[in-house]
Scaffold this motif. Structure first.
Motif, PDB file in Angstrom:
ATOM      1  N   LEU A 248      40.327  36.949  41.777  1.00 33.28           N
ATOM      2  CA  LEU A 248      39.937  38.492  42.014  1.00 33.28           C
ATOM      3  C   LEU A 248      38.498  39.140  41.162  1.00 33.28           C
ATOM      4  O   LEU A 248      38.416  39.383  39.903  1.00 33.28           O
ATOM      5  CB  LEU A 248      41.242  38.497  40.909  1.00 33.28           C
ATOM      6  N   LYS A 249      38.689  39.787  41.933  1.00 28.43           N
ATOM      7  CA  LYS A 249      36.876  40.005  42.330  1.00 28.43           C
ATOM      8  C   LYS A 249      36.451  41.574  41.896  1.00 28.43           C
ATOM      9  O   LYS A 249      35.695  42.262  42.808  1.00 28.43           O
ATOM     10  CB  LYS A 249      36.065  39.550  43.033  1.00 28.43           C
ATOM     11  N   LEU A 250      37.425  42.413  41.112  1.00 30.18           N
ATOM     12  CA  LEU A 250      37.404  43.341  41.417  1.00 30.18           C
ATOM     13  C   LEU A 250      38.354  44.378  39.488  1.00 30.18           C
ATOM     14  O   LEU A 250      38.887  43.344  38.706  1.00 30.18           O
ATOM     15  CB  LEU A 250      37.113  44.944  42.092  1.00 30.18           C
ATOM     16  N   ASP A 251      37.427  45.225  38.573  1.00 32.97           N
ATOM     17  CA  ASP A 251      38.201  46.345  37.038  1.00 32.97           C
ATOM     18  C   ASP A 251      39.520  46.678  38.067  1.00 32.97           C
ATOM     19  O   ASP A 251      39.696  47.080  39.454  1.00 32.97           O
ATOM     20  CB  ASP A 251      37.567  46.226  37.005  1.00 32.97           C
ATOM     21  N   VAL A 252      41.128  46.000  37.779  1.00 32.03           N
ATOM     22  CA  VAL A 252      41.883  46.511  37.679  1.00 32.03           C
ATOM     23  C   VAL A 252      42.878  46.894  36.533  1.00 32.03           C
ATOM     24  O   VAL A 252      42.984  46.436  35.791  1.00 32.03           O
ATOM     25  CB  VAL A 252      42.984  44.997  38.369  1.00 32.03           C
TER      26      VAL A 252
END
Length: 544
Positions: A248-252
């Motif tokens: 998971l390579k983004l801010d969520v």
């Protein structure tokens, strides 16, 4: 300190728009451990070079903070890509051929499922089930519209769902009818569930795969953070699994879906869901909920103050104002951010009233509530965003008459006078209100740059030069870029470490092939990122 600990990466010789008032524009950034450690001239920052430092000469390319998509449905988007995807088609012949071919090449599928149906292209927005029967008769078909608020189904699907002339419209939904009262084949809003509940759900593995696929597509267009706009329990588990895998390579931020017709019971369900899963997440924020108070104008399900043109109804909100205010206030007292879908002018006004009620009960909070879509507003309600410190969450790609949802399905049912207040984004921004920007993907493209062009021209997105439509609602380029950067980071409560490019901030950024601030307006849609970094890590690159 830089002599003791050289930078991991130096970006030099760029046009770096920091979105920081103090720095404004610089030539170079030094990055270590995913953070920006210095910003300034290329000459100054060469002092951060060490034996292992990588140096990227930007050759005067433009750099911006990574974009936040503040309203997106990524799992649905990924699943659509894996199904009968109609999202790029605007011609009836092409749509019908794609459906027929998909069914032919997927004989193993018990259901033919798909989405992205451009409703104005087929049957004037209300296509017949018999047309769908001529393509696929042996299996049930369920195709969602681009906006996600309607579904086109065939006779087999209606038969399985036992929907006929005697079936009443469900609460919050509409079964479109033939003159004889039989269902025509289009289901709107909550009526869609009469069929969708019969469709075997996608496997958990497919949802995780869809989420990862959507993430990679987002990276390709410069999105490094998003707010997932309608999350159920299975979706939470998919995010947690991707995070567990280290992918998971983004801010969520997740807006947990409120089943509004359940009233206060829905608030308790969302709170329980949050309590069950938040502690399992490392970086995922779930302290947010999504509420839909009405439908959409093109389906005549949005709640208006006045009747739709030529009709004796005005659309109704899903619940009454008193219960709505109680629900918003309850969420506010529990510390939830509330993320509201409101399209009709009456629905928007009710929502503003509900937030005003919550503030009267509890005082102003820092929960950073926002209202999304704002398809039609009354002029008197425009200043209330700033007054109530609410964020207007804008889908700017939709504000163009080149979109036939506007020209064929919206303006005709509103008439010329009300149509002057369709998507009044510029009017909201001029009051000093906070704005953020999102795509609503897969409703429309996740690519921010066509949306930027429409925001500043109210036309296109294409290379033709035209007079702006409703020019009173134009936005500036800087306002839109701020909405995608600072505004999105604010909504996610991450503005202290993301959304600007200055020392101490996350090195989440995009390098563009053209200058977003100086390119001719009718070419903005063509801009492409050539590099996307998330916390200093390249997650997309088109640089040799």
């Amino acid at each position: 300190n830089n002599s003791e600990r050289p930078a991991d990466l130096l970006l030099i010789n760029g046009q770096i728009y920091t979105q920081d008032d103090a720095l404004q524009q610089v030539e170079a950034l030094a990055i270590s451990d995913g953070k920006i450690v210095a910003a300034g001239s290329s000459r100054e920052l060469m002092a951060w070079q060490g034996d292992s430092t990588k140096i990227l000469d930007l050759t005067q390319r433009v750099v911006l903070p990574g974009f936040t998509d503040s309203h997106i449905h990524p799992i649905s988007a990924g699943l659509r890509i894996l199904s009968c995807d109609l999202s790029e088609l605007r011609d009836e012949t092409a749509i019908l051929q794609t459906i027929r071919e998909y069914a032919r090449t997927h004989p193993e599928n018990d259901w033919i499922k798909g989405g992205g149906l451009w409703l104005p292209a087929v049957g004037g927005g209300n296509p017949s089930r018999y047309l769908l029967d001529s393509l696929v008769a042996d299996r049930p078909v369920y195709l969602t519209s681009t906006d996600g608020h309607s579904a086109w189904v065939n006779s087999k699907a209606l038969e399985l769902a036992q929907i006929n002339a005697d079936t009443k419209d469900p609460t919050g939904g509409v079964i479109e009818r033939q003159p004889d009262g039989e269902p025509s084949g289009v289901l709107r809003e909550y009526a869609m569930r009469l069929v969708s509940r019969l469709i075997p759900p996608q496997s958990f593995t497919e949802k995780v795969q869809a989420l990862e696929l959507a993430m990679h597509e987002a990276h390709r267009v410069g999105v490094t953070a998003w707010i997932d706009a309608a999350v159920d329990e299975e979706s939470i588990k998919a995010y947690l699994e991707l995070e567990r895998q280290g992918k998971l390579k983004l801010d969520v931020s997740l807006s947990l879906l409120t089943e509004i017709i359940k009233g206060m019971d829905a608030v308790a369900e969302v709170e329980a869901l949050y309590q069950r899963y938040q502690a399992q997440a490392q970086r995922i924020n779930m302290h947010s909920t999504k509420i839909l108070i009405d439908g959409v104008i093109e389906g005549k399900t949005a709640a208006l103050f006045d009747n739709y043109t030529g009709e004796d109804f005005r659309g109704e909100p899903y619940i009454d104002a008193e219960l709505y205010q109680q629900m918003i206030a309850a969420y506010d007292s529990l510390g939830f951010q509330v993320h509201v879908h409101a399209c009709g002018d009456r629905a928007v006004s009710m929502t503003l009233d509900a937030f005003e009620y919550a503030q009267a009960q509890h005082g102003k909070s820092d929960h950073r509530h926002h209202i999304v879509h704002l398809q039609l507003m009354k002029e008197k309600d425009i200043p209330r965003f700033a007054e109530l410190d609410l964020t207007a969450n804008l889908q700017t790609l939709w504000a163009t008459p080149e979109d036939t949802y506007i020209s064929e399905l919206t303006i005709p049912v509103l008439g010329p006078q009300r149509s002057e207040w369709i998507y009044p984004f510029g009017a909201i921004a001029r009051t000093g209100a906070r704005i953020a920007c999102g795509s609503d993907w897969p409703v429309t493209s996740v690519n921010p740059f066509p949306a930027l062009q429409v925001a500043v021209s109210r036309r296109g997105p294409d290379s033709l030069k035209r007079t702006p439509w409703t020019p009173q609602h134009l936005l500036s380029r800087q306002a839109v870029v701020s909405g995608y950067t600072i505004g999105g980071a604010y909504l996610m409560n991450q503005d202290t470490h993301r959304g600007r490019l200055c020392p101490g901030m996350d090195a989440s950024l995009i390098v563009l092939d053209q200058d977003v601030f100086h390119l001719p307006t009718n070419h903005l849609y063509q801009i492409k990122p050539v590099l996307t970094l998330w916390r200093g890590e390249p997650v997309f690159s088109a640089i040799d």
